[in-house]
Design an enzyme around this catalytic site. Structure first.
Site, PDB file in Angstrom:
ATOM      1  N   SER A 128      -8.197  -2.050 -10.186  1.00  0.00           N
ATOM      2  CA  SER A 128      -7.687  -1.378  -8.829  1.00  0.00           C
ATOM      3  C   SER A 128      -6.385  -0.946  -8.556  1.00  0.00           C
ATOM      4  O   SER A 128      -5.624  -2.003  -9.091  1.00  0.00           O
ATOM      5  CB  SER A 128      -8.328  -1.815  -7.567  1.00  0.00           C
ATOM      6  OG  SER A 128      -7.708  -1.660  -6.187  1.00  0.00           O
ATOM      7  N   ALA A 129      -6.020   0.284  -7.674  1.00  0.00           N
ATOM      8  CA  ALA A 129      -4.253   0.558  -7.879  1.00  0.00           C
ATOM      9  C   ALA A 129      -4.271  -1.076  -6.900  1.00  0.00           C
ATOM     10  O   ALA A 129      -2.670  -0.577  -6.130  1.00  0.00           O
ATOM     11  CB  ALA A 129      -4.298   1.332  -6.676  1.00  0.00           C
ATOM     12  N   CYS A 130      -4.976  -1.505  -6.379  1.00  0.00           N
ATOM     13  CA  CYS A 130      -4.531  -2.674  -5.727  1.00  0.00           C
ATOM     14  C   CYS A 130      -3.605  -3.891  -6.220  1.00  0.00           C
ATOM     15  O   CYS A 130      -3.194  -4.449  -5.861  1.00  0.00           O
ATOM     16  CB  CYS A 130      -5.344  -3.733  -4.979  1.00  0.00           C
ATOM     17  SG  CYS A 130      -6.459  -2.474  -3.285  1.00  0.00           S
ATOM     18  N   TYR A 161      -7.528  -9.421  -3.281  1.00  0.00           N
ATOM     19  CA  TYR A 161      -8.873  -8.879  -3.538  1.00  0.00           C
ATOM     20  C   TYR A 161      -7.621  -7.673  -4.828  1.00  0.00           C
ATOM     21  O   TYR A 161      -7.909  -8.252  -6.512  1.00  0.00           O
ATOM     22  CB  TYR A 161      -8.773  -7.250  -2.938  1.00  0.00           C
ATOM     23  CG  TYR A 161      -9.634  -5.990  -4.078  1.00  0.00           C
ATOM     24  CD1 TYR A 161     -10.212  -5.772  -4.489  1.00  0.00           C
ATOM     25  CD2 TYR A 161      -8.767  -4.661  -4.296  1.00  0.00           C
ATOM     26  CE1 TYR A 161     -10.764  -5.066  -5.080  1.00  0.00           C
ATOM     27  CE2 TYR A 161      -9.354  -3.508  -4.432  1.00  0.00           C
ATOM     28  CZ  TYR A 161     -10.718  -3.793  -5.085  1.00  0.00           C
ATOM     29  OH  TYR A 161     -11.523  -2.847  -5.921  1.00  0.00           O
ATOM     30  N   GLU A 203     -16.926   0.354   4.067  1.00  0.00           N
ATOM     31  CA  GLU A 203     -16.561   1.717   3.685  1.00  0.00           C
ATOM     32  C   GLU A 203     -15.066   1.955   3.581  1.00  0.00           C
ATOM     33  O   GLU A 203     -13.923   1.781   4.412  1.00  0.00           O
ATOM     34  CB  GLU A 203     -17.061   2.245   4.598  1.00  0.00           C
ATOM     35  CG  GLU A 203     -16.406   2.617   6.382  1.00  0.00           C
ATOM     36  CD  GLU A 203     -17.892   1.535   7.033  1.00  0.00           C
ATOM     37  OE1 GLU A 203     -17.546   1.228   6.167  1.00  0.00           O
ATOM     38  OE2 GLU A 203     -17.341   1.620   8.213  1.00  0.00           O
ATOM     39  N   ALA A 205     -11.587   4.834   2.873  1.00  0.00           N
ATOM     40  CA  ALA A 205     -11.039   5.671   4.113  1.00  0.00           C
ATOM     41  C   ALA A 205     -11.492   7.024   4.289  1.00  0.00           C
ATOM     42  O   ALA A 205     -11.926   8.035   5.251  1.00  0.00           O
ATOM     43  CB  ALA A 205      -9.278   5.856   4.013  1.00  0.00           C
ATOM     44  N   ARG A 234      -1.950   8.615   0.293  1.00  0.00           N
ATOM     45  CA  ARG A 234      -2.477   8.072  -0.877  1.00  0.00           C
ATOM     46  C   ARG A 234      -3.758   9.106  -1.350  1.00  0.00           C
ATOM     47  O   ARG A 234      -2.806  10.345  -1.653  1.00  0.00           O
ATOM     48  CB  ARG A 234      -4.050   7.723   0.010  1.00  0.00           C
ATOM     49  CG  ARG A 234      -3.949   6.108   0.831  1.00  0.00           C
ATOM     50  CD  ARG A 234      -3.578   5.030  -0.301  1.00  0.00           C
ATOM     51  NE  ARG A 234      -3.520   3.418   0.386  1.00  0.00           N
ATOM     52  CZ  ARG A 234      -2.479   3.395   1.773  1.00  0.00           C
ATOM     53  NH1 ARG A 234      -1.284   3.988   1.065  1.00  0.00           N
ATOM     54  NH2 ARG A 234      -2.821   2.180   2.113  1.00  0.00           N
TER      55      ARG A 234
END
Ligand code: NAD
Length: 340
Positions: A128-130, A161, A203, A205, A234
């Site tokens: 993930s971009a996280c 995460y 969910e 954005a 984003r």
């Protein structure tokens, strides 16, 4: 004991999709089935909660993949393993469930161990971009520098995460280096589209905004709640681009690249402008109520696509407007189906 041998006979390529009951997993299963793969779809959720279930050539198991015992069972006779299984959600979920998010490290760890033992030839991990370092994402609005893959280090990922994803990426790298398991890692940037989670607290954005606009329109409240001041920036990746990127990445020659690669749109938008796009689709203008202390993530994040263009000669291309129209239409149908 899971009898995978019975179902996965024959000479076709055999894929395991871990997290097949989820959003991206459901779309990936369809793409693999359409391409003639035999697919074993595994998820912890009961089948009635799967986002999509395809035709009866899909073999389905309800299993907790945090257990190495079940990972050993489901990786038998598998050519390609696609790990999309993860306990995750949008910012509201990951900021408040850090330990739960980190426990998903067991899924990838055990799939790598069992895949190596059982001779899986390729392993895909959905990162993930996280994972990107917080200090590279401090600007908001349209003044954001797109994140290149090396920006994940020095490490300062999203707590919980993001650390789980970064650690699992490293596991993939070292399984390739030490055990010759061919691993591929993609860093997804906010994937959205039909069959995604749109209610219930997990969910993200794009779906949350569609649902809120639909609710305001149907209930005549004329108001929308926005988390943060709306200047967070984003990029959002439509599901068909995400699936195409995964499939192409898995087709690259062995270990090329061994490094993670961004699968993300480079079409930057602020949350305020995303709301405007959805308002335009819905044909409505709402009063905006900003909740400044709600979970909102980093100020700004965008995908640098130089590496994917170099490796695949391609980058995600579905426009946000086009993708949001499809997503809005699907969520509106689901909303009506659930409220009638
Ligand atoms: P999702 O929540 O819809 O799907 C994940 C699936 O994994 C769920 O169906 C869940 O039940 C299953 N799962 C969770 N724990 C499990 C376990 N112990 N055993 C078996 N199955 C288990 O999420 P998604 O949006 O489809 O995301 C898929 C992958 O892509 C995840 O790894 C996620 O972290 C990653 N990702 C997604 C996005 C995005 O925007 N959707 C962005 C970045 C990364």
């Amino acid at each position: 004991m899971i009898d995978t041998d019975i179902h996965l006979k024959g000479h076709k390529m055999r894929a395991l999709v871990a997290g097949a009951g989820g959003f991206i997993g459901g779309h990936l299963v369809k793409s693999l089935l359409d391409d003639g793969y035999e697919v074993l779809g595994v998820d912890i959720k009961p089948i009635e909660d799967w986002h999509q279930v395809h035709d009866n050539s899909l073999n389905i198991y309800n299993t907790d993949l945090r257990s190495i015992y079940y990972c050993n069972e489901v990786t038998k006779n598998i050519d390609e393993c696609y790990n999309l299984a993860c306990d995750m959600g949008g910012m509201g979920f990951i900021e408040n469930n850090k330990a739960q998010c980190m426990i998903s490290v067991l899924i990838n760890t055990h799939l790598l161990i069992s895949g190596t033992t059982n001779g899986v030839s390729k392993h895909f991990f959905s990162s993930s971009a996280c994972v990107y370092a917080a200090d590279k994402q401090i600007k908001d609005g349209y003044d954001v520098s797109p994140l290149k893959e090396s920006d994940a280090y020095p490490a300062m990922p999203e707590d919980g995460y993001g650390w789980e994803k970064l650690f699992s990426e490293r596991m993939c790298r070292h399984f390739t280096e030490d055990f010759n398991l061919d691993t591929r890692v993609a860093r997804f940037h906010n994937v959205y589209g039909p069959y995604g989670t749109w209610t219930g607290g997990r969910e993200k954005a794009p779906a949350a905004i569609c649902r809120k606009v639909i609710e305001a329109k149907k209930n005549g409240t004329n108001e929308i709640e926005i988390w943060g001041d709306g200047n967070q920036a984003r990029t959002f990746t439509y599901i068909t681009d995400c699936i195409y990127g995964i499939r192409q990445l898995m087709k690259l020659e062995k270990n090329n690249p061994i490094e993670p690669i961004n699968i993300g749109s480079s079409e930057l938008v602020t949350i305020n402008d995303l709301v405007s796009i959805v308002e335009e689709i819905a044909g409505i203008t709402l009063d905006r109520n900003y909740i400044l202390d709600a979970p909102k993530g980093v100020p700004g994040r965008s995908s640098n696509n130089n590496l994917i263009k170099e490796k695949l000669g391609w980058e995600p291309s579905v426009s946000l407007k086009q993708g949001m129209e499809e997503t809005y239409k699907w969520i509106e149908q689901e909303y009506d189906r659930n409220t009638l």
